[in-house]
Scaffold this active site. Structure first.
Site, PDB file in Angstrom:
ATOM      1  N   HIS A  57       0.845  -1.204   0.000  1.00 14.80           N
ATOM      2  CA  HIS A  57       0.000   0.000   0.000  1.00 14.80           C
ATOM      3  C   HIS A  57       0.879   1.253   0.000  1.00 14.80           C
ATOM      4  O   HIS A  57       1.433   1.641   1.022  1.00 14.80           O
ATOM      5  CB  HIS A  57      -0.938   0.013   1.212  1.00 14.80           C
ATOM      6  CG  HIS A  57      -2.005   1.068   1.129  1.00 14.80           C
ATOM      7  ND1 HIS A  57      -3.350   0.771   1.103  1.00 14.80           N
ATOM      8  CD2 HIS A  57      -1.932   2.417   1.041  1.00 14.80           C
ATOM      9  CE1 HIS A  57      -4.059   1.889   1.015  1.00 14.80           C
ATOM     10  NE2 HIS A  57      -3.211   2.909   0.982  1.00 14.80           N
ATOM     11  N   HIS A  59       1.359   5.313  -2.070  1.00 13.05           N
ATOM     12  CA  HIS A  59       0.821   6.341  -2.971  1.00 13.05           C
ATOM     13  C   HIS A  59       2.030   6.985  -3.641  1.00 13.05           C
ATOM     14  O   HIS A  59       2.487   8.065  -3.239  1.00 13.05           O
ATOM     15  CB  HIS A  59       0.001   7.373  -2.193  1.00 13.05           C
ATOM     16  CG  HIS A  59      -1.288   6.829  -1.651  1.00 13.05           C
ATOM     17  ND1 HIS A  59      -2.493   6.967  -2.303  1.00 13.05           N
ATOM     18  CD2 HIS A  59      -1.548   6.106  -0.536  1.00 13.05           C
ATOM     19  CE1 HIS A  59      -3.450   6.369  -1.602  1.00 13.05           C
ATOM     20  NE2 HIS A  59      -2.908   5.839  -0.520  1.00 13.05           N
ATOM     21  N   GLN A 152      -9.243   9.219  -6.052  1.00 14.44           N
ATOM     22  CA  GLN A 152      -8.918  10.182  -4.983  1.00 14.44           C
ATOM     23  C   GLN A 152     -10.047  11.199  -4.784  1.00 14.44           C
ATOM     24  O   GLN A 152     -10.277  11.687  -3.680  1.00 14.44           O
ATOM     25  CB  GLN A 152      -7.614  10.914  -5.336  1.00 14.44           C
ATOM     26  CG  GLN A 152      -7.143  11.924  -4.329  1.00 14.44           C
ATOM     27  CD  GLN A 152      -6.421  11.288  -3.137  1.00 14.44           C
ATOM     28  OE1 GLN A 152      -5.425  10.597  -3.296  1.00 14.44           O
ATOM     29  NE2 GLN A 152      -6.943  11.508  -1.947  1.00 14.44           N
ATOM     30  N   HIS A 210      -9.942   1.753  -0.262  1.00 18.65           N
ATOM     31  CA  HIS A 210      -9.713   2.544   0.953  1.00 18.65           C
ATOM     32  C   HIS A 210     -11.028   2.533   1.731  1.00 18.65           C
ATOM     33  O   HIS A 210     -11.985   3.203   1.339  1.00 18.65           O
ATOM     34  CB  HIS A 210      -9.341   3.986   0.599  1.00 18.65           C
ATOM     35  CG  HIS A 210      -7.896   4.181   0.288  1.00 18.65           C
ATOM     36  ND1 HIS A 210      -7.272   3.587  -0.771  1.00 18.65           N
ATOM     37  CD2 HIS A 210      -6.934   4.912   0.927  1.00 18.65           C
ATOM     38  CE1 HIS A 210      -5.998   3.935  -0.800  1.00 18.65           C
ATOM     39  NE2 HIS A 210      -5.758   4.741   0.227  1.00 18.65           N
ATOM     40  N   GLU A 213     -11.663   4.605   6.466  1.00 22.54           N
ATOM     41  CA  GLU A 213     -10.453   5.218   7.038  1.00 22.54           C
ATOM     42  C   GLU A 213     -10.874   6.455   7.830  1.00 22.54           C
ATOM     43  O   GLU A 213     -10.580   7.607   7.466  1.00 22.54           O
ATOM     44  CB  GLU A 213      -9.448   5.596   5.941  1.00 22.54           C
ATOM     45  CG  GLU A 213      -8.099   6.000   6.528  1.00 22.54           C
ATOM     46  CD  GLU A 213      -7.122   6.553   5.504  1.00 22.54           C
ATOM     47  OE1 GLU A 213      -7.455   6.585   4.311  1.00 22.54           O
ATOM     48  OE2 GLU A 213      -6.034   6.976   5.920  1.00 22.54           O
ATOM     49  N   ASP A 309       1.894   3.265   2.901  1.00 24.41           N
ATOM     50  CA  ASP A 309       0.903   4.301   2.616  1.00 24.41           C
ATOM     51  C   ASP A 309       1.587   5.591   2.159  1.00 24.41           C
ATOM     52  O   ASP A 309       1.878   5.753   0.998  1.00 24.41           O
ATOM     53  CB  ASP A 309       0.019   4.539   3.854  1.00 24.41           C
ATOM     54  CG  ASP A 309      -1.308   5.204   3.511  1.00 24.41           C
ATOM     55  OD1 ASP A 309      -1.620   5.333   2.314  1.00 24.41           O
ATOM     56  OD2 ASP A 309      -2.032   5.577   4.443  1.00 24.41           O
ATOM     57  N   TRP A 315       0.000  14.013   3.852  1.00 21.66           N
ATOM     58  CA  TRP A 315      -0.680  13.321   4.955  1.00 21.66           C
ATOM     59  C   TRP A 315       0.269  12.825   6.035  1.00 21.66           C
ATOM     60  O   TRP A 315      -0.108  12.610   7.170  1.00 21.66           O
ATOM     61  CB  TRP A 315      -1.475  12.125   4.396  1.00 21.66           C
ATOM     62  CG  TRP A 315      -2.560  12.572   3.479  1.00 21.66           C
ATOM     63  CD1 TRP A 315      -3.784  13.041   3.847  1.00 21.66           C
ATOM     64  CD2 TRP A 315      -2.518  12.642   2.054  1.00 21.66           C
ATOM     65  NE1 TRP A 315      -4.504  13.387   2.727  1.00 21.66           N
ATOM     66  CE2 TRP A 315      -3.760  13.155   1.622  1.00 21.66           C
ATOM     67  CE3 TRP A 315      -1.560  12.325   1.079  1.00 21.66           C
ATOM     68  CZ2 TRP A 315      -4.058  13.355   0.264  1.00 21.66           C
ATOM     69  CZ3 TRP A 315      -1.862  12.518  -0.253  1.00 21.66           C
ATOM     70  CH2 TRP A 315      -3.101  13.040  -0.649  1.00 21.66           C
TER      71      TRP A 315
HETATM   72 FE   FE2 Z   1      -3.855   5.007   1.295  1.00 16.35          FE
END
Ligand code: FE2
Length: 428
Positions: A57, A59, A152, A210, A213, A309, A315
């Site tokens: 996982h 991005h 997204q 996703h 979350e 991630d 983030w």
């Molecule tokens: Fe993610």
């Protein structure tokens, strides 16, 4: 193709040292007495060897963008999403590719060879998916990269999004992603899940959503995912990423859910870096951990793995693409410090993730592609505790990465000493 003999290797679950003979890109022989002539001999000297790590996982479209165009001052998920929107304005394919290539090298140097990245498929320019498809091809000698068509911007928040998702699958994405909990209404959230399953069936693709979350105990799209998986007979092909809301479910509901997840052969990916920072931030005190129920899932025989991630993005500002660092954090965060649980943590960055990614021929077995790593550690405990360097990464019978371990010379009272933070015979 040249042959390699890796000797004196510490295999997981075995005290006896072992030799591995690699020929024609596959493991030809494995065993304590195996010692044929080889073009290259690597003495593992009792260090731990393993199948490569997997990072299921990522991005890669956002990595290394921290501070551009601005830093996340609140540290929240929502501010991160807003910054991402600002960054996308004028973002070029080459910038995405450069950052993704750098992080792939970090991952490989840290022992990962099988990666799954989400790619923002609902970006109207199409530049993100194109960038990562090109990177997948350019970096194929270093790693296998699976790409998730990830909405997204959600699938039902603007009219073009469903077609953009399908376009990404046509271009060659491997996995369909979803974002149901961020849709504008619960009804659209359920449509999001159904859309993902329909698209995955159409293209024979895996699913990685996703899911939930957040920290809302009523966020239960995992239930919708489980239902679709069972009704459509897609057991084993579906992954729920994050599922942090599960932390806050009441125990009765969670107990029922565990049975459904097991039946659906659901794969679960937990992402300790970002989720430890983002979730339950608004609790005040007492503050929950904002993390899925890792120990309960494992105890119920459900496949759980660890993802990175975010790596230096809006983030999460930290990270270096190290699965061992993720395992270390999760050990503390999910209270997995029991003796056998430490070994489970290694499973969560190796074979469990390989199962999620449906990798074939994974593992140190005769006949499998010769993919392996040698860590600078004698045990699984030390690999996690020290977040050991990965001395060798071997892919399809070729050494693709070598790392010289750091040597620390420390001066105490004028005398030099080597410090490596390891137990010795003196430590009784
Ligand atoms: Fe993610």
């Amino acid at each position: 193709m040249s042959t390699i003999l890796v000797k004196n290797a510490k295999m997981r679950g075995s005290e006896e040292l072992c030799n591995l003979f690699i020929k024609d890109g596959v493991f030809a022989e494995i065993g304590p007495g195996v010692s044929p002539e080889a073009d290259e001999v690597i003495d593992a000297a009792g260090k731990l060897v393993s199948a490569p790590f997997c990072d299921p996982h990522l991005h890669l479209d956002a990595v290394l963008s921290v501070g551009k165009p601005r830093y996340n001052m609140s540290g929240t998920l929502i501010e991160g999403i807003n910054i991402w929107g600002e960054r996308m304005v004028g973002l070029t394919k080459e910038t995405i590719k450069q950052n993704a290539r750098d992080v792939i090298k970090w991952e490989v140097a840290n022992g990962s060879m099988f990666l799954r990245t989400h790619a923002d498929a609902t970006n109207t320019s199409g530049v993100v998916v194109d960038a990562l498809l090109e990177v997948r091809e350019e970096m194929k000698d270093l790693c296998d990269l699976q790409i998730v068509a990830f909405p997204q911007e959600c699938i039902f928040t603007f009219p073009e999004a469903p077609a953009l998702m399908e376009e990404a699958m046509k271009k060659g994405c491997d996995v369909v992603g979803g974002l149901p909990y961020m849709e504008y209404s619960p009804e659209d959230g359920l449509r999001d899940v159904k859309f993902v399953f329909d698209l995955a069936e159409k293209y024979g693709a895996m699913i990685d959503i996703h899911c939930d979350e957040n920290t809302d105990d009523q966020s239960r799209y995992i239930e919708a995912m489980t239902r679709e998986t069972l009704v459509r007979g897609m057991q084993g092909r579906v992954t729920a990423s994050h599922t942090t809301a599960m932390h806050n479910y009441n125990n009765d509901y969670a107990f029922k859910l565990m049975g459904f997840l097991k039946k659906a052969e659901m794969n679960m990916i937990t992402n300790p870096f970002a989720n430890s920072c983002l979730q339950n931030r608004t609790d005040g005190y007492p503050r929950h951990r904002g993390h899925t129920r890792v120990d309960e899932l494992l105890a119920n025989g459900i496949n759980v793995c660890i993802g990175s991630d975010d790596i230096m993005d809006p983030w999460y500002p930290m990270g270096k693409g190290s699965p061992l660092a993720g395992a270390y954090l999760l050990m503390n965060y999910a209270q997995l410090s029991g003796y056998s649980q430490v070994s489970q943590l290694i499973d969560m960055i190796t074979c469990n993730s390989a199962k999620t990614m449906r990798l074939e021929g994974y593992g140190l077995k005769v006949g499998n592609p010769a993919n392996m790593i040698i860590l600078d550690a004698e045990s699984e405990f030390d690999a996690i505790r020290l977040q050991s360097e990965c001395l060798y990464v071997i892919r399809k019978g070729k050494v693709i990465s070598r790392t010289e371990p750091a040597r620390r010379t420390v001066v105490f009272d004028g005398k030099e000493e080597q410090i490596d933070f390891k137990l010795t015979e003196k430590n009784l």
